[in-house]
Motif scaffolding. Structure first.
Motif, PDB file in Angstrom:
ATOM      1  N   VAL A  17      72.220  22.832   8.818  1.00  0.00           N
ATOM      2  CA  VAL A  17      71.099  23.104   9.721  1.00  0.00           C
ATOM      3  C   VAL A  17      71.684  23.154  11.124  1.00  0.00           C
ATOM      4  O   VAL A  17      72.123  22.132  11.663  1.00  0.00           O
ATOM      5  N   ASP A  70      71.057  24.869  15.038  1.00  0.00           N
ATOM      6  CA  ASP A  70      70.166  25.581  15.966  1.00  0.00           C
ATOM      7  C   ASP A  70      68.842  25.969  15.310  1.00  0.00           C
ATOM      8  O   ASP A  70      68.311  27.074  15.515  1.00  0.00           O
ATOM      9  N   VAL A  83      68.188  26.565  12.177  1.00  0.00           N
ATOM     10  CA  VAL A  83      68.284  27.470  11.027  1.00  0.00           C
ATOM     11  C   VAL A  83      68.961  26.739   9.874  1.00  0.00           C
ATOM     12  O   VAL A  83      70.078  26.242  10.024  1.00  0.00           O
ATOM     13  N   ARG A 122      70.672  26.792   6.161  1.00  0.00           N
ATOM     14  CA  ARG A 122      71.407  27.741   5.320  1.00  0.00           C
ATOM     15  C   ARG A 122      71.915  27.047   4.062  1.00  0.00           C
ATOM     16  O   ARG A 122      72.132  25.835   4.046  1.00  0.00           O
ATOM     17  N   PHE A 171      66.294  30.074   0.928  1.00  0.00           N
ATOM     18  CA  PHE A 171      65.191  30.985   1.218  1.00  0.00           C
ATOM     19  C   PHE A 171      64.484  31.410  -0.060  1.00  0.00           C
ATOM     20  O   PHE A 171      63.253  31.525  -0.092  1.00  0.00           O
ATOM     21  N   GLY A 191      62.294  33.398   6.968  1.00  0.00           N
ATOM     22  CA  GLY A 191      63.717  33.553   7.280  1.00  0.00           C
ATOM     23  C   GLY A 191      64.193  34.898   6.804  1.00  0.00           C
ATOM     24  O   GLY A 191      63.605  35.922   7.139  1.00  0.00           O
ATOM     25  N   HIS A 243      73.817  35.861   4.216  1.00  0.00           N
ATOM     26  CA  HIS A 243      73.153  35.323   5.403  1.00  0.00           C
ATOM     27  C   HIS A 243      71.800  34.678   5.074  1.00  0.00           C
ATOM     28  O   HIS A 243      70.957  34.525   5.951  1.00  0.00           O
ATOM     29  N   HIS A 285      68.808  32.358   4.873  1.00  0.00           N
ATOM     30  CA  HIS A 285      68.486  31.296   5.822  1.00  0.00           C
ATOM     31  C   HIS A 285      66.979  31.094   5.937  1.00  0.00           C
ATOM     32  O   HIS A 285      66.192  31.976   5.574  1.00  0.00           O
ATOM     33  N   VAL A 286      66.591  29.952   6.465  1.00  0.00           N
ATOM     34  CA  VAL A 286      65.197  29.609   6.704  1.00  0.00           C
ATOM     35  C   VAL A 286      65.062  29.086   8.126  1.00  0.00           C
ATOM     36  O   VAL A 286      65.911  28.316   8.598  1.00  0.00           O
ATOM     37  N   ILE A 287      63.991  29.491   8.816  1.00  0.00           N
ATOM     38  CA  ILE A 287      63.692  29.009  10.156  1.00  0.00           C
ATOM     39  C   ILE A 287      62.937  27.689  10.036  1.00  0.00           C
ATOM     40  O   ILE A 287      61.797  27.653   9.568  1.00  0.00           O
TER      41      ILE A 287
END
Length: 352
Positions: free
Chosen positions: A82, A84, A86, A88, A93, A320, A327, A329-331
């Protein structure tokens, strides 16, 4: 929620590794038991482990899967992180963050009476063992909420194409390619005719019919006795799915002596817009921010719920991108709002 997502992501669950899927199911079950206050049923079908929670007489189904497309050991090259804001990691996702949202949304309800939860273990490989479970779970309910990842920009998925999968085998006759090729029946040439015919089936009403994996022949100096092609079909409507199926099974050989064998058929019915319209309207009324909707070509288990007549809203999971890609990813900042939206949707349907 972040800690729970990490727990699921670091337990790798590649669909093809049934032992890994079974281990993952135990982790998901423990998390669900902690947050829902009840142990699930373990449903093992042909070695694939699925989980089901049922509270009272179900009116609402929450649906997800815990298997991923990522081979075992992917964590070494795509570690959990995790940074910033984000998150991963393999499957974060698609769709382990969605499972965590599901459990946390339900944990805040005053009562779970009328709720059913189904978490399957083979969605990424076509839901072969879970399709009947999904259909039976959704039939006659007021709503199905699917925790697959969102579309671009957090859009909910209100329409999905249906899918069909075929394997076309051409049986010819082998012969020496130099000494007596005329005594053979070239399966590769026949396959070329069939690929052109198959390609012409699509192209209407958003239908795509795509030859994909090809194979044929045995040695460079032998007329091929066998050749084959896999075919991927995507359709907007049940009528189109039936039209394509009829044409695929009506394919006929062009070369004397060749024989065709067509295997397969519809895999998932389409999620048509009419099946999601009322639930999307409800979501818009409950959301503090405007919601986007998306029509996507990929299918999910929501296709099955819609196919048996259950109103279905998909894409309620993580916001995300990068499903099935490096790439992925999840916000993180989107997690609370999406979880509250799901909770509010379930409450609204149960109170209606």
């Amino acid at each position: 929620m972040i800690d729970d997502i990490e727990e699921l992501v670091v337990c790798e669950s590649f669909s093809a590794d049934l032992e890994a899927v079974a281990r993952s199911a135990k982790v998901v079950a423990a998390m669900g038991a902690r947050l829902l206050g009840a142990e699930p049923e373990f449903l093992v079908i042909d070695g694939v482990t699925h989980l089901r929670w049922t509270f009272g007489t179900p009116r609402v189904l929450l649906l997800g899967h815990h298997d991923t497309v990522w081979p075992m050991g992917t964590l070494r090259t795509h570690p959990w992180s995790v940074v910033d804001g984000v998150a991963r990691g393999p499957g974060v996702f698609d769709m382990k963050s969605g499972l965590v949202q599901l459990f946390h949304a339900l944990s805040g309800l005053g009562s779970l009476d009328g709720v059913s939860v189904l978490v399957t273990g083979d969605e990424e490989v076509g839901s072969i063992t879970s399709a009947r479970l999904i259909e039976d779970a959704a039939r006659g309910l007021d709503a199905a909420f699917v925790l697959e990842a969102s579309a671009d920009g957090g859009a909910l998925k209100t329409q999905r194409k249906g899918t069909s999968m075929y394997e076309v085998l051409v049986h010819g006759r082998a012969a020496h390619a130099g000494l007596e090729p005329e005594k053979g029946v070239n399966a590769a040439v026949e396959l070329a005719h069939q690929i052109l015919a198959i390609s012409g089936i699509g192209g209407t009403d958003g239908t795509t019919v795509t030859p994909t994996v090809l194979a044929g022949g045995s040695t460079t100096n032998t007329v091929p006795a066998l050749a084959q092609v896999d075919v991927d079909v995507r359709v907007e409507t049940v009528a189109e799915q039936q039209r394509v199926d009829a044409l695929m099974h009506a394919l006929s050989p062009r070369l004397d002596g060749a024989r065709l064998e067509v295997r397969g058929g519809p895999n998932r019915p389409p999620l048509e817009a009419a099946m999601s319209a009322s639930l999307f309207e409800l979501a818009q009324s409950l959301s503090p921010v405007p919601l986007l909707s998306a029509h996507v070509g990929g299918a999910s288990d929501g296709n099955f719920t819609a196919g048996v007549g259950c109103p279905t809203l998909d894409g309620l999971g993580g916001v995300g991108g990068g499903a099935h890609a490096d790439h992925e990813h999840v916000i993180v900042a989107e997690l609370p709002g999406r979880t509250k939206l799901l909770r509010d949707l379930v409450e609204a349907v149960l109170s209606a």
